[in-house]
Design an enzyme around this catalytic site. Structure first.
Site, PDB file in Angstrom:
ATOM      1  CE1 TYR A  26      -4.112   1.160  -0.633  1.00 17.34           C
ATOM      2  CE2 TYR A  26      -3.627   2.677   1.159  1.00 17.34           C
ATOM      3  CZ  TYR A  26      -4.403   2.298   0.078  1.00 17.34           C
ATOM      4  OH  TYR A  26      -5.468   3.075  -0.299  1.00 17.34           O
ATOM      5  NE  ARG A  33      -7.720  12.025  -3.000  1.00 12.28           N
ATOM      6  CZ  ARG A  33      -7.860  11.633  -1.759  1.00 12.28           C
ATOM      7  NH1 ARG A  33      -8.355  12.438  -0.862  1.00 12.28           N
ATOM      8  NH2 ARG A  33      -7.525  10.409  -1.366  1.00 12.28           N
ATOM      9  CE  LYS A  93      -8.229   1.896   2.334  1.00 15.17           C
ATOM     10  NZ  LYS A  93      -7.964   3.308   2.418  1.00 15.17           N
ATOM     11  CD  GLU A 118      -9.535   4.242  -0.398  1.00 10.41           C
ATOM     12  OE1 GLU A 118     -10.324   3.849   0.461  1.00 10.41           O
ATOM     13  OE2 GLU A 118      -8.505   4.877  -0.110  1.00 10.41           O
ATOM     14  CG  ASP A 119      -7.718   7.304  -3.190  1.00 14.83           C
ATOM     15  OD1 ASP A 119      -7.965   7.766  -2.056  1.00 14.83           O
ATOM     16  OD2 ASP A 119      -6.617   6.825  -3.488  1.00 14.83           O
ATOM     17  CG  ASP A 153     -10.475   4.340   4.702  1.00 10.38           C
ATOM     18  OD1 ASP A 153     -10.814   4.125   5.875  1.00 10.38           O
ATOM     19  OD2 ASP A 153      -9.296   4.473   4.353  1.00 10.38           O
ATOM     20  CG  ASP A 154     -10.313   8.592   0.629  1.00  9.51           C
ATOM     21  OD1 ASP A 154      -9.235   8.044   0.881  1.00  9.51           O
ATOM     22  OD2 ASP A 154     -10.981   8.369  -0.399  1.00  9.51           O
ATOM     23  CG  ASN A 171       0.388  10.287   4.030  1.00  5.80           C
ATOM     24  OD1 ASN A 171       1.394  10.061   4.653  1.00  5.80           O
ATOM     25  ND2 ASN A 171      -0.790   9.808   4.346  1.00  5.80           N
TER      26      ASN A 171
HETATM   27  P1  NAD Z   1      -8.419  17.277  -0.099  1.00  2.00           P
HETATM   28  O1  NAD Z   1      -7.893  17.601  -1.424  1.00  2.00           O
HETATM   29  O2  NAD Z   1      -9.834  16.845   0.017  1.00  2.00           O
HETATM   30  O3  NAD Z   1      -8.215  18.540   0.887  1.00  2.00           O
HETATM   31  C1  NAD Z   1      -7.093  19.372   0.932  1.00  2.00           C
HETATM   32  C2  NAD Z   1      -7.497  20.675   1.601  1.00  2.00           C
HETATM   33  O4  NAD Z   1      -6.346  21.464   1.835  1.00  2.00           O
HETATM   34  C3  NAD Z   1      -8.448  21.527   0.788  1.00  2.00           C
HETATM   35  O5  NAD Z   1      -9.450  22.017   1.617  1.00  2.00           O
HETATM   36  C4  NAD Z   1      -7.587  22.707   0.332  1.00  2.00           C
HETATM   37  O6  NAD Z   1      -8.325  23.903   0.199  1.00  2.00           O
HETATM   38  C5  NAD Z   1      -6.632  22.823   1.486  1.00  2.00           C
HETATM   39  N1  NAD Z   1      -5.389  23.532   1.126  1.00  2.00           N
HETATM   40  C6  NAD Z   1      -4.654  23.426   0.007  1.00  2.00           C
HETATM   41  N2  NAD Z   1      -3.598  24.273   0.063  1.00  2.00           N
HETATM   42  C7  NAD Z   1      -3.673  24.907   1.248  1.00  2.00           C
HETATM   43  C8  NAD Z   1      -2.861  25.888   1.896  1.00  2.00           C
HETATM   44  N3  NAD Z   1      -1.776  26.379   1.313  1.00  2.00           N
HETATM   45  N4  NAD Z   1      -3.231  26.307   3.120  1.00  2.00           N
HETATM   46  C9  NAD Z   1      -4.321  25.819   3.718  1.00  2.00           C
HETATM   47  N5  NAD Z   1      -5.117  24.896   3.145  1.00  2.00           N
HETATM   48  C10 NAD Z   1      -4.792  24.448   1.932  1.00  2.00           C
HETATM   49  O7  NAD Z   1      -7.458  16.147   0.482  1.00  2.00           O
HETATM   50  P2  NAD Z   1      -7.719  15.198   1.750  1.00  2.00           P
HETATM   51  O8  NAD Z   1      -8.301  13.907   1.302  1.00  2.00           O
HETATM   52  O9  NAD Z   1      -8.437  15.964   2.787  1.00  2.00           O
HETATM   53  O10 NAD Z   1      -6.225  14.875   2.202  1.00  2.00           O
HETATM   54  C11 NAD Z   1      -5.368  15.913   2.676  1.00  2.00           C
HETATM   55  C12 NAD Z   1      -4.056  15.326   3.182  1.00  2.00           C
HETATM   56  O11 NAD Z   1      -4.297  14.483   4.292  1.00  2.00           O
HETATM   57  C13 NAD Z   1      -3.307  14.471   2.163  1.00  2.00           C
HETATM   58  O12 NAD Z   1      -1.946  14.729   2.247  1.00  2.00           O
HETATM   59  C14 NAD Z   1      -3.573  13.068   2.616  1.00  2.00           C
HETATM   60  O13 NAD Z   1      -2.522  12.194   2.281  1.00  2.00           O
HETATM   61  C15 NAD Z   1      -3.670  13.239   4.107  1.00  2.00           C
HETATM   62  N6  NAD Z   1      -4.451  12.168   4.737  1.00  2.00           N
HETATM   63  C16 NAD Z   1      -3.868  11.459   5.746  1.00  2.00           C
HETATM   64  C17 NAD Z   1      -4.568  10.442   6.357  1.00  2.00           C
HETATM   65  C18 NAD Z   1      -3.924   9.681   7.468  1.00  2.00           C
HETATM   66  O14 NAD Z   1      -2.823   9.955   7.838  1.00  2.00           O
HETATM   67  N7  NAD Z   1      -4.572   8.714   8.060  1.00  2.00           N
HETATM   68  C19 NAD Z   1      -5.847  10.131   5.939  1.00  2.00           C
HETATM   69  C20 NAD Z   1      -6.431  10.873   4.917  1.00  2.00           C
HETATM   70  C21 NAD Z   1      -5.722  11.908   4.325  1.00  2.00           C
END
Ligand code: NAD
Length: 550
Positions: free
Chosen positions: A103, A155, A173, A244-245, A267-268, A407
Site C-alpha cells: 500500500y 484523486r 486496500k 475510495e479516492d 474511508d478517506d 502524506n
Molecule cells: P483534499 O484535497 O480533500 O483537501 C485538501 C485541503 O487542503 C483543501 O481544503 C484545500 O483547500 C486545502 N489547502 C490546500 N492548500 C492549502 C494551503 N496552502 N493552506 C491551507 N489549506 C490548503 O485532500 P484530503 O483527502 O483531505 O487529504 C489531505 C491530506 O491528508 C493528504 O496529504 C492526505 O494524504 C492526508 N491524509 C492522511 C490520512 C492519514 O494519515 N490517516 C488520511 C487521509 C488523508
C-alpha cells in the site's frame, strides 16, 4: 475456488494443473506427498517438499534482493496471483515491512506506472461504455463478493487523476482487509469505475489501461454510479461498498446520497476521521482532558478535515454538547484563510464549520487568535507547522496535540523531531507519514502513524460478520474508542498514540467485535445475535496457514 466465508479449510474440487493455477488453493512446493498423489500433482512439482515457513523464507530472500520498491510490489502481486495463502503469510508476519510495499507509499508509484508494470488483471473494470450492462459485467466475477472497494481514480492519494490506473488502490486496500483483519480474500472485489481521465499524459500513453476519453461528468456520471450500486446489490446481496479516492466534489455527494440507502462508507472521509479521533482519545488519556473541552484547528478543509470534524462533533454531541457548540470548537484554515461566516466562497461542507470571527489570512495568526488545544494538518502542504506555530502551541498548552497527517513525507506539516523540539518534548504527536524515533534531552519518543489501516479493516470485518445494513457514525466512534483503548500504558509513556502495527489483527478483531455489537444493538444486523460476538467474528477470519486438502 470453493471457499465459503467463515470456513477455515477449503474443499479441493480442482486437481492437477488447475489446482496449481488456483491462487486460493495452491500451495506450490508445499503440497505434501499424500496431496500430490490424491490430487494428480505428482510430477507437476519438483520432488522436494517445503513447509510454508520455508517458502516464506525463500520468498523473503528473493524479495529483499529486488532492486527497488516497485520491483518488490510487482513480486508481491505476482505471489498473490499464484498463492494467496503464502502472500498473506508473508504480509501478516512482516506487516511493518510489507504494508509500505503493498500500500502507501509504493502503491502510488505502482498506479502511476500501472500500464507499464501490468502483468495480469485483478478486480473488475467497469467502463463508461458498460452503461446498461453493468450487472452482466459483475456476473463475470467468479466469486461471491462480500466487500467491494471502488474508485473512479480521480484523486489517487496525493497524485491526482490517474483514471483506470487507480486499480492499484482497491487491490491494495483489499489486501489490507485480509492481512490486517482476516477478511476472506475470496470475498474481496476490487472495482474501478473507468469514467475516463482528464490526465493528458495518460491519454497519450500507449500502455495506459483505461478508456481513451475525458471524464464523464454530470448526469451521465451519476447514472453510471447508480447503475453500478444497484447492480452490485442485485448480484451480491448485502455487499459492503467502500468508496475510495474519489475527488472531493463526488466523495461528499456520493456518501451523502448512499450512506442511508446501502451498507457503505468512504474511508478517506470516515476512516480517516476515526483514526484521528482515536489519536485524540489516546492523547486525552495522557492529559486527562475531556473531548468537549478541546478546541481543534485544522489546516486544510477537504475530505480528511471535514470527515474528522464531523466525527469529533458527533462524539462531542454524544457527550452532551449541542451540535452548534461542538462545531464552534472545530475551526478550519484553507488556502484562503480561516473559514469564517462572511466568506462567500464556501462549499456546503465547509460552511458548516464557518466561525463567527473576523477574517484571518494565515495559519500562524489563526493559532494565535483561536488558541487551539489541538492542531491537525491535512492540507498536503509541507512544512506549515513552523517553529513559530509549534512554539505558540506549547505556550498556550501544557500538552499541545499536534497531528501532522499529510502524506507523503515531503508534504508533512512538520517532522516528529521538529514537533518535539519546538515544544520541549511536550507535544502529543501523530503523523500521516512514518518518522523514526526521536531522542530529546535523554528522553526517547516513538511517534506512530495515524494510519487508516488501524480502522477500516476492522470496520469491514465487523460489517461482514454482522451483515449490517448500514455503517453508521456510531460504529466509527466505537472503532475510535476501541483503537484508543488498545494503546498500552507503555505505548503512551513513549509518546505513541497508536498501538504497534504488528498487533493489528488483534486490534482489528476488537474493532470488528465492537462494530458488530453496535449493529446488533441498533437492529441493523441480519440474523440472531450470537451469544459470543467476539467468537463469531473470529470464526469468520481468514487464516493464511495452509490447510490439508486430503
Ligand atoms: P483534499 O484535497 O480533500 O483537501 C485538501 C485541503 O487542503 C483543501 O481544503 C484545500 O483547500 C486545502 N489547502 C490546500 N492548500 C492549502 C494551503 N496552502 N493552506 C491551507 N489549506 C490548503 O485532500 P484530503 O483527502 O483531505 O487529504 C489531505 C491530506 O491528508 C493528504 O496529504 C492526505 O494524504 C492526508 N491524509 C492522511 C490520512 C492519514 O494519515 N490517516 C488520511 C487521509 C488523508
Amino acid at each position: 475456488m470453493t471457499q465459503d466465508p467463515g470456513r477455515s479449510a477449503p474443499a479441493a474440487s480442482a486437481r492437477g494443473l488447475a489446482l496449481l493455477r488456483d491462487p486460493l488453493l495452491n500451495k506450490g512446493t508445499a503440497f505434501t506427498e499424500r496431496e500430490r498423489d490424491a490430487l494428480g500433482l505428482r510430477g507437476l512439482l519438483p520432488p522436494h517438499v517445503l513447509s510454508q515457513d520455508e517458502q516464506v523464507e525463500r520468498f523473503l530472500e528473493n524479495l529483499r534482493r529486488q532492486p527497488d520498491d516497485l520491483a518488490k510490489y510487482v513480486a508481491l502481486n505476482a505471489l498473490n496471483d499464484r498463492n494467496a495463502a503464502l502472500f498473506f503469510r508473508v504480509v501478516c508476519d512482516n506487516i511493518d515491512e510489507m504494508q509500505p510495499l503493498i500500500y502507501t507509499p509504493t502503491v502510488g508509484l505502482a498506479c502511476q506506472r500501472y500500464g507499464h508494470i501490468f502483468q495480469s488483471a485483478r478486480g473488475l473494470f467497469i467502463g463508461a461504455n458498460d452503461r446498461g450492462r453493468v450487472a452482466q459485467v459483475l456476473r463475470n466475477w467468479p466469486l461471491r463478493a462480500g466487500i467491494i472497494v471502488v474508485s473512479d481514480g480521480e484523486r489517487i492519494l496525493g497524485l491526482g487523476d490517474l483514471g483506470a490506473n487507480g486499480m492499484g488502490i482497491p487491490v491494495g486496500k483489499l489486501s489490507l482487509y485480509t492481512a490486517c483483519a482476516g477478511v476472506q480474500p475470496d470475498l474481496c472485489l476490487p472495482v474501478i469505475l473507468d469514467v475516463g481521465t482528464n490526465n493528458t499524459e495518460l491519454l497519450d500513453d500507449p500502455f495506459y489501461v483505461g478508456l481513451r476519453q475525458r471524464r464523464l461528468r454530470g448526469a451521465a456520471y451519476d447514472e453510471l454510479v447508480e447503475e453500478f450500486i444497484t447492480a452490485a446489490l442485485e448480484v451480491f446481496p448485502g455487499v459492503v461498498i467502500q468508496f475510495e479516492d474519489f475527488a472531493n466534489q463526488n466523495a461528499f455527494r456520493l456518501l451523502k446520497h448512499y450512506r442511508d440507502r446501502i451498507c457503505t462508507f468512504n474511508d478517506d472521509i470516515q476512516g480517516t476521521a476515526a483514526v484521528a479521533l482515536a489519536g485524540i482519545f489516546s492523547a486525552l488519556r495522557i492529559t486527562g482532558g475531556k473531548l468537549g473541552e478541546q478546541k481543534v484547528l485544522f489546516l486544510g478543509a477537504g475530505e480528511a478535515a471535514i470527515g474528522i470534524a464531523d466525527l469529533i462533533v458527533a462524539a462531542m454531541a454524544s457527550q452532551g454538547l449541542t451540535e452548534q457548540a461542538a462545531r464552534a470548537r472545530c475551526a478550519m484554515v484553507d488556502s484562503r484563510g480561516l473559514v469564517v461566516k462572511n466568506r462567500t466562497d464556501l462549499s456546503e461542507e465547509k460552511r458548516r464549520y464557518a466561525q463567527e470571527h473576523a477574517p484571518i489570512g494565515d495559519f500562524p495568526a489563526a493559532v494565535k487568535a483561536l488558541k487551539p488545544t489541538a492542531i491537525i494538518g491535512v492540507a498536503a502542504v509541507g512544512g506549515t507547522f513552523t517553529g513559530e506555530v509549534l512554539q505558540e502551541m506549547a505556550r498556550i498548552n501544557q500538552r499541545p496535540i499536534v497531528f501532522a497527517l499529510s502524506n507523503p513525507t515531503s508534504k508533512s506539516e512538520c517532522t516528529a523531531a521538529e514537533a518535539y523540539r519546538h515544544t520541549g518534548g511536550r507535544a502529543l504527536f501523530a503523523c500521516g507519514s512514518p518518522f523514526d524515533p526521536v531522542t530529546l534531552d535523554g528522553r526517547s519518543f516513538v511517534p506512530r502513524q495515524g494510519n487508516n489501516s488501524y480502522i477500516f479493516p476492522g470496520v469491514g470485518l465487523g460489517a461482514i460478520a454482522s451483515r449490517t445494513r448500514r455503517i453508521t457514525d456510531e460504529m466509527f466512534m466505537t472503532a475510535a474508542h476501541t483503537l484508543a483503548h488498545d494503546v498500552t500504558e507503555s505505548d503512551l509513556e513513549q509518546g505513541s498514540l497508536y498501538p504497534a502495527l504488528p498487533r493489528i489483527r488483534e486490534v482489528s478483531t476488537h474493532i470488528a467485535t465492537a462494530v458488530a455489537r453496535v449493529a446488533w444493538r441498533n437492529g441493523l444486523a441480519a440474523g440472531r445475535e450470537p451469544q459470543d460476538i467476539a467468537a463469531h467474528v473470529t470464526s469468520q477470519m481468514y487464516d493464511p496457514h495452509y490447510h490439508r486438502l486430503v
